[in-house]
Design a protein around this motif. Structure first.
Motif, PDB file in Angstrom:
ATOM      1  N   ALA A   1     -42.083 -24.155  39.026  1.00  0.00           N
ATOM      2  CA  ALA A   1     -42.450 -25.295  38.214  1.00  0.00           C
ATOM      3  C   ALA A   1     -43.071 -25.183  36.446  1.00  0.00           C
ATOM      4  N   ALA A   2     -42.766 -23.585  36.510  1.00  0.00           N
ATOM      5  CA  ALA A   2     -43.672 -23.701  34.608  1.00  0.00           C
ATOM      6  C   ALA A   2     -42.478 -23.385  33.933  1.00  0.00           C
ATOM      7  N   ILE A   3     -41.281 -22.402  35.308  1.00  0.00           N
ATOM      8  CA  ILE A   3     -40.111 -22.137  33.864  1.00  0.00           C
ATOM      9  C   ILE A   3     -39.397 -23.589  33.846  1.00  0.00           C
ATOM     10  N   ILE A   4     -39.170 -24.806  34.725  1.00  0.00           N
ATOM     11  CA  ILE A   4     -38.862 -26.106  34.732  1.00  0.00           C
ATOM     12  C   ILE A   4     -39.732 -26.687  33.500  1.00  0.00           C
ATOM     13  N   ALA A   5     -40.752 -26.478  33.786  1.00  0.00           N
ATOM     14  CA  ALA A   5     -42.146 -27.076  32.915  1.00  0.00           C
ATOM     15  C   ALA A   5     -41.580 -26.898  31.379  1.00  0.00           C
ATOM     16  N   ALA A   6     -40.881 -25.207  31.061  1.00  0.00           N
ATOM     17  CA  ALA A   6     -40.737 -25.022  30.062  1.00  0.00           C
ATOM     18  C   ALA A   6     -39.697 -25.234  29.726  1.00  0.00           C
TER      19      ALA A   6
ATOM     20  N   GLY B   1     -33.477 -20.953  18.497  1.00  0.00           N
ATOM     21  CA  GLY B   1     -33.243 -21.561  17.903  1.00  0.00           C
ATOM     22  C   GLY B   1     -34.344 -22.756  16.658  1.00  0.00           C
ATOM     23  N   SER B   2     -35.518 -22.490  17.256  1.00  0.00           N
ATOM     24  CA  SER B   2     -36.747 -22.943  16.651  1.00  0.00           C
ATOM     25  C   SER B   2     -37.527 -22.485  16.162  1.00  0.00           C
ATOM     26  N   ARG B   3     -38.574 -22.780  15.463  1.00  0.00           N
ATOM     27  CA  ARG B   3     -39.673 -21.914  14.367  1.00  0.00           C
ATOM     28  C   ARG B   3     -41.035 -22.374  15.036  1.00  0.00           C
ATOM     29  N   ARG B   4     -41.596 -23.467  15.072  1.00  0.00           N
ATOM     30  CA  ARG B   4     -41.953 -24.286  15.262  1.00  0.00           C
ATOM     31  C   ARG B   4     -43.643 -23.077  16.386  1.00  0.00           C
ATOM     32  N   ARG B   5     -45.162 -24.203  15.507  1.00  0.00           N
ATOM     33  CA  ARG B   5     -45.830 -23.649  16.767  1.00  0.00           C
ATOM     34  C   ARG B   5     -46.258 -24.284  18.504  1.00  0.00           C
ATOM     35  N   ILE B   6     -45.226 -25.750  18.641  1.00  0.00           N
ATOM     36  CA  ILE B   6     -45.740 -25.306  19.835  1.00  0.00           C
ATOM     37  C   ILE B   6     -45.037 -24.327  20.847  1.00  0.00           C
ATOM     38  N   ASP B   7     -43.481 -24.039  20.430  1.00  0.00           N
ATOM     39  CA  ASP B   7     -42.797 -23.791  20.955  1.00  0.00           C
ATOM     40  C   ASP B   7     -43.324 -22.161  21.367  1.00  0.00           C
ATOM     41  N   PHE B   8     -44.366 -22.304  20.838  1.00  0.00           N
ATOM     42  CA  PHE B   8     -44.986 -20.392  21.740  1.00  0.00           C
ATOM     43  C   PHE B   8     -45.970 -21.333  23.096  1.00  0.00           C
ATOM     44  N   ILE B   9     -45.624 -22.112  22.885  1.00  0.00           N
ATOM     45  CA  ILE B   9     -46.589 -23.097  24.606  1.00  0.00           C
ATOM     46  C   ILE B   9     -45.723 -22.910  25.455  1.00  0.00           C
ATOM     47  N   TRP B  10     -44.005 -23.467  25.494  1.00  0.00           N
ATOM     48  CA  TRP B  10     -43.121 -22.801  26.541  1.00  0.00           C
ATOM     49  C   TRP B  10     -42.716 -21.709  26.708  1.00  0.00           C
ATOM     50  N   ILE B  11     -42.884 -21.228  25.645  1.00  0.00           N
ATOM     51  CA  ILE B  11     -42.405 -19.744  25.689  1.00  0.00           C
ATOM     52  C   ILE B  11     -43.608 -18.914  26.748  1.00  0.00           C
ATOM     53  N   GLY B  12     -44.928 -19.234  26.519  1.00  0.00           N
ATOM     54  CA  GLY B  12     -46.070 -19.305  27.356  1.00  0.00           C
ATOM     55  C   GLY B  12     -46.305 -19.353  29.222  1.00  0.00           C
ATOM     56  N   LEU B  13     -45.728 -20.496  29.239  1.00  0.00           N
ATOM     57  CA  LEU B  13     -45.617 -21.243  30.367  1.00  0.00           C
ATOM     58  C   LEU B  13     -43.957 -20.617  31.333  1.00  0.00           C
ATOM     59  N   ALA B  14     -42.991 -19.983  30.216  1.00  0.00           N
ATOM     60  CA  ALA B  14     -41.697 -19.407  31.658  1.00  0.00           C
ATOM     61  C   ALA B  14     -42.291 -17.898  31.592  1.00  0.00           C
ATOM     62  N   VAL B  15     -43.200 -17.309  30.634  1.00  0.00           N
ATOM     63  CA  VAL B  15     -43.775 -16.403  31.076  1.00  0.00           C
ATOM     64  C   VAL B  15     -44.423 -15.964  32.348  1.00  0.00           C
ATOM     65  N   ILE B  16     -45.411 -17.372  32.254  1.00  0.00           N
ATOM     66  CA  ILE B  16     -46.415 -16.824  33.554  1.00  0.00           C
ATOM     67  C   ILE B  16     -45.802 -17.494  34.512  1.00  0.00           C
ATOM     68  N   GLY B  17     -45.093 -18.084  34.484  1.00  0.00           N
ATOM     69  CA  GLY B  17     -43.890 -18.184  35.646  1.00  0.00           C
ATOM     70  C   GLY B  17     -42.869 -17.749  35.818  1.00  0.00           C
TER      71      GLY B  17
END
Length: 291
Positions: free
Chosen positions: A275-280, A120-136
């Protein structure tokens, strides 16, 4: 006692009560899941799903008196997809925790609603949360050859349950707009019928064993009735972003409950993954609030 002291205690309780309700809902859900695992040797994950949904549907049906309602064709079109996603989400999750630890399954499943929020979002910062979720996910799902390899089938089942959780959010909103507060009662009743063939094939007449039924009632109460009531209480008193942040801690609560009640220990890498998925999830919630 002065009025100022009474007012301060009252305001403190008004802040604390919804937070305690949100935490109580998470604890109840994870305790219900750990208790459900004790039913797997007798009736299997599918049989446990049937009992949980069926008993919860009976409780909610009595509470909302759904026999007095006559849904229209438009309402049925909204309810059925919701019921299908609800039933598959529960079935796949129970199948997952029959193979992998509770905390890991919850963390993997959490990717579903997180994806819905990110779409539901198109902001660049969301790529950080996507990356954290993938790392998790990569930390929770170690590569072959490591000391603690997670069961791949269980991981896929948890991920599929997460997809159904995402669909449940989307379809639940539509169904709720169409049917109102009685939506969960209809959804669980239909969901129980959907998974009944799988449950009966796995457990047969064992579903009617009195020694099994009382445990199934406890699972239904802990997994559905209690958390539903507590979440409704918390949602009416907390801003959505704060509620979202609180519920992000569910995988940690699940991991702790699994460790205490089921002796399921997790290596440090999987704790980091959780922890990474929670942070995302927390980051997505806060970003959505600012947006």
């Amino acid at each position: 006692m002065s009025h100022s002291v009474i007012d301060s205690r009252s305001s403190f309780w008004q802040v604390l009560a919804p937070l305690a309700a949100a935490f109580g809902a998470m604890l109840s859900i994870t305790l219900g899941a750990s208790l459900a695992k004790s039913l797997f040797p007798s009736v299997g994950p599918a049989g446990t799903t049937v009992l949980r949904l069926g008993i919860a549907a009976l409780m909610l049906s009595l509470a909302f008196r759904i026999w007095r309602l006559r849904p229209t064709l438009r309402q049925w079109r909204a309810i059925v997809p919701y019921a299908l996603s609800l039933s598959l989400m529960n079935l796949l999750f129970y199948m997952a925790i029959s193979r992998i630890p509770l905390g890991s399954a919850l963390a993997i499943e959490f990717v579903g609603p997180l994806t819905v929020a990110l779409l539901g979002s198109r902001r660049r910062i969301d790529f950080i949360w996507i990356g954290l979720a993938v790392i998790g996910l990569l930390l929770i799902l170690p590569l072959s050859g490591t000391a603690r390899v997670i069961d791949p089938v269980g991981a896929v089942l948890a991920l599929a349950a997460g997809v159904c959780w995402g669909l449940y959010i989307v379809t639940g909103r539509r169904a709720g707009q169409a049917m109102g507060a009685s939506t969960p009662a209809f959804g669980m009743a239909i969901g129980a019928l959907v998974v009944m063939p799988f449950g009966w094939a796995q457990a047969g007449s064992g579903l009617l064993d009195p020694n099994i039924l009382w445990l199934a009632v406890a699972v239904a109460v802990l997994s559905s009735a209690v958390p539903y009531t507590l979440e409704m209480y918390a949602l009416r008193r907390l801003p959505p972003h704060r509620f979202g942040i609180l519920t992000s801690g569910e995988p940690v609560v699940g991991a702790l409950v699994g460790w205490i009640c089921l002796a399921e220990s997790l290596p440090p890498s999987q704790w980091l993954g959780i922890a990474a998925i929670i942070a995302a999830s927390v980051g997505t919630t806060l970003a959505a609030r600012r947006g």
